[in-house]
Scaffold this motif. Structure first.
Motif, PDB file in Angstrom:
ATOM      1  N   ASN A 331      52.450  66.461  72.312  1.00 46.64           N
ATOM      2  CA  ASN A 331      52.746  66.165  70.905  1.00 46.64           C
ATOM      3  C   ASN A 331      51.578  65.449  70.226  1.00 46.64           C
ATOM      4  O   ASN A 331      51.246  65.726  69.071  1.00 46.64           O
ATOM      5  N   ALA A 332      50.965  64.519  70.943  1.00 45.26           N
ATOM      6  CA  ALA A 332      49.819  63.804  70.371  1.00 45.26           C
ATOM      7  C   ALA A 332      48.663  64.770  70.109  1.00 45.26           C
ATOM      8  O   ALA A 332      48.021  64.711  69.045  1.00 45.26           O
ATOM      9  N   LEU A 333      48.392  65.646  71.052  1.00 44.47           N
ATOM     10  CA  LEU A 333      47.314  66.622  70.877  1.00 44.47           C
ATOM     11  C   LEU A 333      47.607  67.547  69.694  1.00 44.47           C
ATOM     12  O   LEU A 333      46.721  67.833  68.881  1.00 44.47           O
ATOM     13  N   THR A 334      48.844  68.023  69.616  1.00 43.66           N
ATOM     14  CA  THR A 334      49.223  68.923  68.522  1.00 43.66           C
ATOM     15  C   THR A 334      49.024  68.254  67.168  1.00 43.66           C
ATOM     16  O   THR A 334      48.513  68.862  66.221  1.00 43.66           O
ATOM     17  N   LEU A 363      49.256  56.585  78.668  1.00 41.99           N
ATOM     18  CA  LEU A 363      49.455  57.945  78.171  1.00 41.99           C
ATOM     19  C   LEU A 363      49.809  57.843  76.694  1.00 41.99           C
ATOM     20  O   LEU A 363      50.829  57.232  76.337  1.00 41.99           O
ATOM     21  N   ILE A 364      48.988  58.411  75.829  1.00 40.75           N
ATOM     22  CA  ILE A 364      49.165  58.264  74.377  1.00 40.75           C
ATOM     23  C   ILE A 364      50.103  59.346  73.860  1.00 40.75           C
ATOM     24  O   ILE A 364      49.858  60.542  74.046  1.00 40.75           O
ATOM     25  N   ASP A 365      51.184  58.912  73.194  1.00 47.10           N
ATOM     26  CA  ASP A 365      52.124  59.853  72.584  1.00 47.10           C
ATOM     27  C   ASP A 365      51.968  59.800  71.062  1.00 47.10           C
ATOM     28  O   ASP A 365      51.228  58.967  70.518  1.00 47.10           O
ATOM     29  N   LEU A 366      52.714  60.659  70.384  1.00 41.98           N
ATOM     30  CA  LEU A 366      52.648  60.731  68.921  1.00 41.98           C
ATOM     31  C   LEU A 366      52.912  59.367  68.284  1.00 41.98           C
ATOM     32  O   LEU A 366      52.234  58.970  67.327  1.00 41.98           O
ATOM     33  N   ALA A 367      53.879  58.619  68.815  1.00 42.51           N
ATOM     34  CA  ALA A 367      54.233  57.317  68.241  1.00 42.51           C
ATOM     35  C   ALA A 367      53.110  56.304  68.350  1.00 42.51           C
ATOM     36  O   ALA A 367      53.060  55.339  67.583  1.00 42.51           O
ATOM     37  N   ASP A 368      52.186  56.503  69.289  1.00 41.48           N
ATOM     38  CA  ASP A 368      51.085  55.558  69.485  1.00 41.48           C
ATOM     39  C   ASP A 368      49.921  55.799  68.528  1.00 41.48           C
ATOM     40  O   ASP A 368      49.030  54.954  68.416  1.00 41.48           O
ATOM     41  N   LYS A 374      49.545  61.182  62.212  1.00 43.53           N
ATOM     42  CA  LYS A 374      50.845  61.752  62.571  1.00 43.53           C
ATOM     43  C   LYS A 374      51.187  62.874  61.606  1.00 43.53           C
ATOM     44  O   LYS A 374      51.514  62.624  60.444  1.00 43.53           O
ATOM     45  N   HIS A 375      51.096  64.103  62.078  1.00 50.36           N
ATOM     46  CA  HIS A 375      51.273  65.269  61.197  1.00 50.36           C
ATOM     47  C   HIS A 375      52.409  66.183  61.633  1.00 50.36           C
ATOM     48  O   HIS A 375      52.598  67.254  61.055  1.00 50.36           O
ATOM     49  N   ILE A 376      53.153  65.798  62.665  1.00 57.96           N
ATOM     50  CA  ILE A 376      54.274  66.626  63.115  1.00 57.96           C
ATOM     51  C   ILE A 376      55.500  65.732  63.278  1.00 57.96           C
ATOM     52  O   ILE A 376      55.388  64.512  63.398  1.00 57.96           O
ATOM     53  N   ASP A 377      56.673  66.360  63.272  1.00 61.87           N
ATOM     54  CA  ASP A 377      57.921  65.645  63.542  1.00 61.87           C
ATOM     55  C   ASP A 377      58.297  65.876  64.988  1.00 61.87           C
ATOM     56  O   ASP A 377      58.370  67.022  65.454  1.00 61.87           O
TER      57      ASP A 377
END
Length: 409
Positions: A331-334, A363-368, A374-377
């Protein structure tokens, strides 16, 4: 000139193909089907294979055994769709225009192979700075390899943060001047009145404060490469003096009269549109054509977003320490691949450094990610702790280390 293998047991057909290829200046090797596989195994210098497809099954079987080698099927094959390393089909009678087009396809198939490896180890090492598998970055690598061995002036164009100096360093490293010095100069960071002295040096007493003679960047770069970054910010009067150096290969220190010979390769770079500046009278047209012998466009990161995962891996490996490294969830990459990247690779590098400080060995996730990235839900995980654990944490917060003893009382 390229080496072309013709596989056919029909002597007339093979001779006809050889005649056309000889006219093109290519070196032809004619073999029957019985020798095709052994020849392809022994010869590593074949750029194209023209194979008689009258026996389609046999021709297909041979092409499947050599997936890195481009093949052109020769014959009237109605309804046959070429794919993979079969780059095309040539109907008979074979014509010169069609054959040249097919040979070009073979050339491009080899050039863009993902598995293609450079034979020079140090070349691969330096190209790590130009990370990516996109067509844009592969094209840049190809242009560097083409121009580096020459003495041509190079003009690197592109937005800020795209790595124009990296391209210049690669050109220098792969050139015949690799053992000499590479000197970068940011023309936009030096006041116009000081730029002449910075580039050409000065003699003692040439101006107030010149208490001794000083070598300029051209003199220091003798035998090597001088990288003039942000050449579009160079004042017009300095453009005239730079043009003279490029034309006559001599210059003089400020306050000096003795001409100094110049053996320096010049690579310039700018994020500006020099052609527009020429129309506005801000950049000399004659200097532009002197510098723009071999232009290289440094692509913006938003134009090659498929390279972002590889770039992240490279940047993390450069910045990681023994106890600090990070990885990214899907998710973070996307989300990062959806970002516009106005600051290009420099912005990406800054983000990686920031994340490594905030979340070492995580490990970096979208919330981080910072809000702007942040461009995705995506569903965000929030831990659901048992009530007794929350109560214990509240007691610890109130009583600190005496929490357990207070319970006993």
């Amino acid at each position: 000139m390229s080496n072309v293998l013709i596989i056919s047991s029909d002597e007339v057909r093979a001779n006809n193909l050889s005649t056309i290829l000889a006219f093109l200046g290519d070196v032809c090797i004619n073999v029957p089907f019985s020798s095709a596989i052994s020849t392809l195994q022994e010869r590593q210098d074949i750029q194209a294979v023209l194979i008689d497809a009258s026996n389609l099954d046999l021709a297909s079987d041979i092409s499947e055994k050599f997936p890195q080698q481009p093949f052109v099927f020769v014959g009237n094959l109605d309804g046959f769709e070429p794919k993979g390393n079969i780059v095309g089909v040539v109907d008979e009678p074979v014509t010169y225009p069609i054959l040249t087009q097919m040979l070009h396809r073979c050339q491009e198939y080899i050039r863009h192979q993902p598995s293609a490896k450079t034979s020079v180890q140090n070349k691969t090492r330096l190209f790590r700075s130009l990370v990516g598998k996109s067509n844009q970055i592969q094209s840049v690598r190809h242009l560097i390899e083409q121009v580096a061995p020459t003495e041509a002036n190079v003009l690197v164009l592109g937005e800020s943060g795209t790595g124009k100096e990296v391209i210049a360093r690669n050109v220098h490293f792969l050139s015949n001047r690799t053992d000499s010095i590479f000197i970068p100069v940011n023309c936009g960071a030096i006041p116009g009145e000081l730029l002449e002295s910075e580039l050409f040096g000065h003699e003692k007493g040439a101006f107030t404060g010149a208490v001794g003679a000083r070598k300029g960047r051209f003199e220091l770069a003798e035998g090597g490469t001088l990288f003039l970054d942000e050449i579009g910010d160079m004042p017009l009067q300095m453009q005239v003096k730079l043009l003279r150096v490029l034309q006559e290969r001599t210059y003089e220190r400020v306050g000096g009269t003795k001409p100094i010979k110049c053996n320096v390769r010049v690579i310039a770079a700018t994020h500006r549109n020099l052609e527009d500046m020429i129309e506005q009278g801000l950049f000399r047209e004659d200097l532009y054509y002197r510098l723009n012998v071999f232009p290289i466009e440094s692509p913006a990161l938003r134009e090659r977003k498929e390279d972002i995962p590889l770039l992240l891996q490279e940047l993390v490996s450069r910045l990681e320490t023994e106890n600090s490294q990070i990885r990214f969830t899907e998710n973070a990459l996307t989300s990062l691949m959806e970002h516009n990247w106005a600051g290009n690779v420099r912005e990406l590098s800054n983000l990686v450094e920031r994340l490594m400080i905030l979340y070492p060995d995580r490990l970096i996730d979208l919330a981080d990610l910072p809000k702007k990235y942040k461009h995705i839900d995506a569903e965000t995980y929030e831990p659901d702790y048992p009530e007794e654990l929350l109560e214990r944490e509240a007691i610890n917060a109130l009583f600190g280390d005496n929490a357990d003893s207070s319970e006993e009382v």
